[in-house]
Design an enzyme around this catalytic site. Sequence first.
Site, PDB file in Angstrom:
ATOM      1  N   ASN A  12      34.925  36.811  39.628  1.00  0.00           N
ATOM      2  CA  ASN A  12      35.098  37.595  40.839  1.00  0.00           C
ATOM      3  C   ASN A  12      35.427  39.047  40.374  1.00  0.00           C
ATOM      4  OD1 ASN A  12      36.087  39.203  42.784  1.00  0.00           O
ATOM      5  ND2 ASN A  12      37.760  37.579  43.566  1.00  0.00           N
ATOM      6  N   TRP A  13      35.319  40.014  40.308  1.00  0.00           N
ATOM      7  CA  TRP A  13      35.992  41.116  39.225  1.00  0.00           C
ATOM      8  C   TRP A  13      36.422  41.850  39.887  1.00  0.00           C
ATOM      9  CZ3 TRP A  13      31.342  43.752  36.951  1.00  0.00           C
ATOM     10  CH2 TRP A  13      30.354  43.187  36.037  1.00  0.00           C
ATOM     11  N   LYS A  14      36.934  41.630  41.141  1.00  0.00           N
ATOM     12  CA  LYS A  14      37.908  42.197  42.037  1.00  0.00           C
ATOM     13  C   LYS A  14      37.860  43.812  42.156  1.00  0.00           C
ATOM     14  CE  LYS A  14      41.239  38.368  41.360  1.00  0.00           C
ATOM     15  NZ  LYS A  14      42.099  37.530  40.876  1.00  0.00           N
ATOM     16  N   HIS A 100      39.480  34.469  50.159  1.00  0.00           N
ATOM     17  CA  HIS A 100      40.092  34.375  49.042  1.00  0.00           C
ATOM     18  C   HIS A 100      41.386  35.104  49.230  1.00  0.00           C
ATOM     19  CE1 HIS A 100      41.812  36.099  44.852  1.00  0.00           C
ATOM     20  NE2 HIS A 100      41.070  35.234  44.727  1.00  0.00           N
ATOM     21  N   GLU A 102      43.941  36.800  48.242  1.00  0.00           N
ATOM     22  CA  GLU A 102      44.368  38.002  48.159  1.00  0.00           C
ATOM     23  C   GLU A 102      43.759  39.186  49.463  1.00  0.00           C
ATOM     24  OE1 GLU A 102      44.705  37.814  43.610  1.00  0.00           O
ATOM     25  OE2 GLU A 102      42.587  39.243  44.228  1.00  0.00           O
ATOM     26  N   GLU A 170      42.300  27.796  45.347  1.00  0.00           N
ATOM     27  CA  GLU A 170      42.580  28.428  44.560  1.00  0.00           C
ATOM     28  C   GLU A 170      44.499  29.004  44.498  1.00  0.00           C
ATOM     29  OE1 GLU A 170      39.995  31.960  41.988  1.00  0.00           O
ATOM     30  OE2 GLU A 170      40.704  32.557  44.832  1.00  0.00           O
ATOM     31  N   GLY A 176      46.005  34.004  38.366  1.00  0.00           N
ATOM     32  CA  GLY A 176      46.331  35.837  37.238  1.00  0.00           C
ATOM     33  C   GLY A 176      48.133  35.462  36.722  1.00  0.00           C
ATOM     34  N   SER A 214      43.477  31.289  37.182  1.00  0.00           N
ATOM     35  CA  SER A 214      43.646  31.469  35.353  1.00  0.00           C
ATOM     36  C   SER A 214      42.774  30.829  34.724  1.00  0.00           C
ATOM     37  CB  SER A 214      45.396  31.044  34.746  1.00  0.00           C
ATOM     38  OG  SER A 214      46.213  32.107  35.627  1.00  0.00           O
ATOM     39  N   GLY A 235      38.303  35.089  37.572  1.00  0.00           N
ATOM     40  CA  GLY A 235      39.374  36.313  37.839  1.00  0.00           C
ATOM     41  C   GLY A 235      38.946  37.390  36.637  1.00  0.00           C
TER      42      GLY A 235
END
Length: 252
Positions: A12-14, A100, A102, A170, A176, A214, A235
């Site tokens: 997932n490149w976000k 997700h 976020e 997650e 992260g 992570s 990520g």
Amino acid sequence: MSKQRRPLIAGNWKMNGLVGSATPELQELVKRAGDHPDPKCDILICPPATLLYEMVSLAEGSAVKIGGQDCHANESGAHTGDISAEMLKDAGAEYCIVGHSERRADHGESNAVVKAKAEAALRAGLIAIVCVGETLVEREGDKTLDVISDQVRNSLPGGATASNTVIAYEPVWAIGTGKTPTPENVADVHAHIRKELGSMMGDSDSVRVLYGGSVKGSNAAELMAVENVDGALVGGASLKAVDFWPIVSTCI
């Protein structure tokens, strides 16, 4: 990992990547994947929507698949700035991440919203990757399994099957941060998710459940060896092929 479920390693490149910087990374990933004509896992990259069409073109004919990071629940309409699942499909995407943490936190997405987006992904012929996970406060309050149960039961669409839906666990506090749960913690949650799926789906034993939070080359093998872990949602370590490939290699 279970031999009956094909692993999925998803990146997932976000909100990262421009054509100039992303192109060589995907080209390198495609090259490395090409050295393994019969990979034992599925490889996925979910770039920002601005890169979708370009990345699909670069990955064409390779083992690397491309997906979206989010979709709107509606097929079309007056939703400025949003992208429908049908648009993702039209651009060549095969998967779509929904729910997700976020999105749940930054955009206030409830389980009902996530479920509607997952339904949209299935409607468009995409594979939905439905994310679940607890916050640090919830974990420290011994509410992890209750939170996971609520999210699984209320975020999955009625038409979910092993062929069109993937679950990604997650823990929010691990994304992260460099922190990861112990293998025992991960095993407990994944076993719980598998149990919840068993009460909802006839083919629950075939549904892939990924771990995310992570994940990196140094801990991937240990995490992938945990029972009921069928791959990873990665990520930051997915942004560069040299970092992502060691994770893929644990399953290749």
